[in-house]
Design a protein around this motif. Structure first.
Motif, PDB file in Angstrom:
ATOM      1  N   GLY A  71      50.682  29.977  56.445  1.00 56.37           N
ATOM      2  CA  GLY A  71      50.608  31.402  56.732  1.00 56.37           C
ATOM      3  C   GLY A  71      49.606  32.135  55.854  1.00 56.37           C
ATOM      4  N   SER A  72      48.547  31.453  55.483  1.00 56.21           N
ATOM      5  CA  SER A  72      47.543  32.006  54.579  1.00 56.21           C
ATOM      6  C   SER A  72      46.194  32.041  55.284  1.00 56.21           C
ATOM      7  N   ASP A  73      45.396  33.087  55.030  1.00 53.63           N
ATOM      8  CA  ASP A  73      44.043  33.153  55.576  1.00 53.63           C
ATOM      9  C   ASP A  73      43.109  32.526  54.549  1.00 53.63           C
ATOM     10  N   LEU A  74      42.614  31.348  54.846  1.00 56.58           N
ATOM     11  CA  LEU A  74      41.786  30.610  53.908  1.00 56.58           C
ATOM     12  C   LEU A  74      40.528  31.390  53.523  1.00 56.58           C
ATOM     13  N   GLY A  75      39.935  32.103  54.455  1.00 54.94           N
ATOM     14  CA  GLY A  75      38.746  32.889  54.151  1.00 54.94           C
ATOM     15  C   GLY A  75      39.017  33.945  53.100  1.00 54.94           C
ATOM     16  N   THR A  76      40.113  34.668  53.261  1.00 52.53           N
ATOM     17  CA  THR A  76      40.511  35.688  52.286  1.00 52.53           C
ATOM     18  C   THR A  76      40.801  35.046  50.941  1.00 52.53           C
ATOM     19  N   ASP A  77      41.477  33.905  50.964  1.00 53.14           N
ATOM     20  CA  ASP A  77      41.811  33.202  49.724  1.00 53.14           C
ATOM     21  C   ASP A  77      40.554  32.724  48.993  1.00 53.14           C
ATOM     22  N   ILE A  78      39.572  32.249  49.740  1.00 55.49           N
ATOM     23  CA  ILE A  78      38.331  31.774  49.134  1.00 55.49           C
ATOM     24  C   ILE A  78      37.588  32.931  48.474  1.00 55.49           C
ATOM     25  N   VAL A  79      37.481  34.050  49.182  1.00 51.60           N
ATOM     26  CA  VAL A  79      36.783  35.209  48.626  1.00 51.60           C
ATOM     27  C   VAL A  79      37.476  35.691  47.353  1.00 51.60           C
ATOM     28  N   ALA A  80      38.808  35.750  47.367  1.00 55.80           N
ATOM     29  CA  ALA A  80      39.563  36.186  46.184  1.00 55.80           C
ATOM     30  C   ALA A  80      39.344  35.229  45.016  1.00 55.80           C
ATOM     31  N   LYS A  81      39.361  33.941  45.279  1.00 55.22           N
ATOM     32  CA  LYS A  81      39.163  32.948  44.224  1.00 55.22           C
ATOM     33  C   LYS A  81      37.733  32.972  43.686  1.00 55.22           C
ATOM     34  N   MET A  82      36.764  33.219  44.556  1.00 58.60           N
ATOM     35  CA  MET A  82      35.376  33.310  44.099  1.00 58.60           C
ATOM     36  C   MET A  82      35.203  34.483  43.138  1.00 58.60           C
ATOM     37  N   LYS A  83      35.887  35.576  43.398  1.00 57.93           N
ATOM     38  CA  LYS A  83      35.811  36.736  42.497  1.00 57.93           C
ATOM     39  C   LYS A  83      36.348  36.363  41.117  1.00 57.93           C
ATOM     40  N   ILE A  84      37.433  35.588  41.087  1.00 57.59           N
ATOM     41  CA  ILE A  84      37.996  35.127  39.813  1.00 57.59           C
ATOM     42  C   ILE A  84      36.990  34.200  39.122  1.00 57.59           C
ATOM     43  N   ASN A  85      36.456  33.239  39.870  1.00 51.71           N
ATOM     44  CA  ASN A  85      35.519  32.267  39.291  1.00 51.71           C
ATOM     45  C   ASN A  85      34.268  32.937  38.734  1.00 51.71           C
ATOM     46  N   GLU A  86      33.802  33.988  39.394  1.00 51.02           N
ATOM     47  CA  GLU A  86      32.600  34.686  38.940  1.00 51.02           C
ATOM     48  C   GLU A  86      32.822  35.391  37.605  1.00 51.02           C
ATOM     49  N   LYS A  87      34.071  35.674  37.278  1.00 52.30           N
ATOM     50  CA  LYS A  87      34.392  36.361  36.014  1.00 52.30           C
ATOM     51  C   LYS A  87      34.783  35.379  34.909  1.00 52.30           C
ATOM     52  N   ARG A  88      34.822  34.104  35.223  1.00 51.47           N
ATOM     53  CA  ARG A  88      35.230  33.115  34.235  1.00 51.47           C
ATOM     54  C   ARG A  88      34.116  32.848  33.240  1.00 51.47           C
ATOM     55  N   VAL A  89      34.525  32.630  32.016  1.00 52.64           N
ATOM     56  CA  VAL A  89      33.609  32.172  30.974  1.00 52.64           C
ATOM     57  C   VAL A  89      34.224  30.936  30.337  1.00 52.64           C
ATOM     58  N   TYR A  90      33.364  30.083  29.806  1.00 55.39           N
ATOM     59  CA  TYR A  90      33.818  28.835  29.201  1.00 55.39           C
ATOM     60  C   TYR A  90      33.281  28.776  27.780  1.00 55.39           C
ATOM     61  N   ASP A  91      34.158  28.415  26.852  1.00 53.36           N
ATOM     62  CA  ASP A  91      33.682  28.276  25.477  1.00 53.36           C
ATOM     63  C   ASP A  91      33.098  26.888  25.272  1.00 53.36           C
ATOM     64  N   LYS A  92      32.642  26.594  24.068  1.00 50.24           N
ATOM     65  CA  LYS A  92      31.974  25.314  23.807  1.00 50.24           C
ATOM     66  C   LYS A  92      32.875  24.107  24.013  1.00 50.24           C
ATOM     67  N   ASN A  93      34.193  24.318  24.026  1.00 53.39           N
ATOM     68  CA  ASN A  93      35.140  23.225  24.240  1.00 53.39           C
ATOM     69  C   ASN A  93      35.527  23.081  25.716  1.00 53.39           C
ATOM     70  N   GLY A  94      34.976  23.969  26.554  1.00 57.16           N
ATOM     71  CA  GLY A  94      35.291  23.927  27.979  1.00 57.16           C
ATOM     72  C   GLY A  94      36.525  24.713  28.355  1.00 57.16           C
ATOM     73  N   THR A  95      37.129  25.425  27.387  1.00 57.54           N
ATOM     74  CA  THR A  95      38.296  26.247  27.693  1.00 57.54           C
ATOM     75  C   THR A  95      37.828  27.470  28.473  1.00 57.54           C
ATOM     76  N   LYS A  96      38.547  27.795  29.534  1.00 59.88           N
ATOM     77  CA  LYS A  96      38.126  28.905  30.377  1.00 59.88           C
ATOM     78  C   LYS A  96      38.969  30.152  30.113  1.00 59.88           C
ATOM     79  N   SER A  97      38.330  31.283  30.316  1.00 60.25           N
ATOM     80  CA  SER A  97      39.009  32.570  30.223  1.00 60.25           C
ATOM     81  C   SER A  97      38.273  33.526  31.141  1.00 60.25           C
ATOM     82  N   LEU A  98      38.848  34.696  31.372  1.00 59.06           N
ATOM     83  CA  LEU A  98      38.215  35.679  32.239  1.00 59.06           C
ATOM     84  C   LEU A  98      37.490  36.721  31.401  1.00 59.06           C
ATOM     85  N   LYS A  99      36.301  37.137  31.884  1.00 60.87           N
ATOM     86  CA  LYS A  99      35.573  38.230  31.238  1.00 60.87           C
ATOM     87  C   LYS A  99      36.370  39.504  31.399  1.00 60.87           C
ATOM     88  N   LYS A 100      36.264  40.353  30.418  1.00 59.92           N
ATOM     89  CA  LYS A 100      36.965  41.632  30.526  1.00 59.92           C
ATOM     90  C   LYS A 100      36.000  42.724  30.858  1.00 59.92           C
TER      91      LYS A 100
END
Length: 100
Positions: A71-100
């Protein structure tokens, strides 16, 4: 080409029903998806361009079917996840966090 994922998901389910395929067992669909990803991997190893395209499509079709079953719209889910991924940053150890 812009895809209407809602229509495609419904079309995938209708095709599955028409052929008597599973439309309720998510666990089984995930297992079949795993098989399709493996077929894509095998096509990649052989550098079989035509088969790579076909297997990519199979993977997408299975994802759309699973999304529709859930019962999920994959297109909507992809767009929402891409927005999250675009705000992600990775430190030198590969740990991820979101930009503020």
């Amino acid at each position: 080409m812009i895809l209407d994922t809602e229509k495609l998901q419904k079309r995938v389910i209708e095709n599955k029903k028409k052929h008597g395929f599973n439309t309720t067992d998510i666990k089984f669909e995930l297992l079949l998806l795993y098989g399709e990803v493996n077929e894509l991997f095998q096509a990649w190893l052989k550098q079989d361009r035509d088969n790579i395209r076909e297997e990519l499509a199979d993977v997408a079709i299975f994802l759309m079917g699973i999304a529709e079953m859930l019962g999920s719209d994959l297109g909507t889910d992809i767009v929402a996840k891409m927005k999250i991924n675009e705000k992600r940053v990775y430190d030198k150890n590969g740990t991820k966090s979101l930009k503020k």
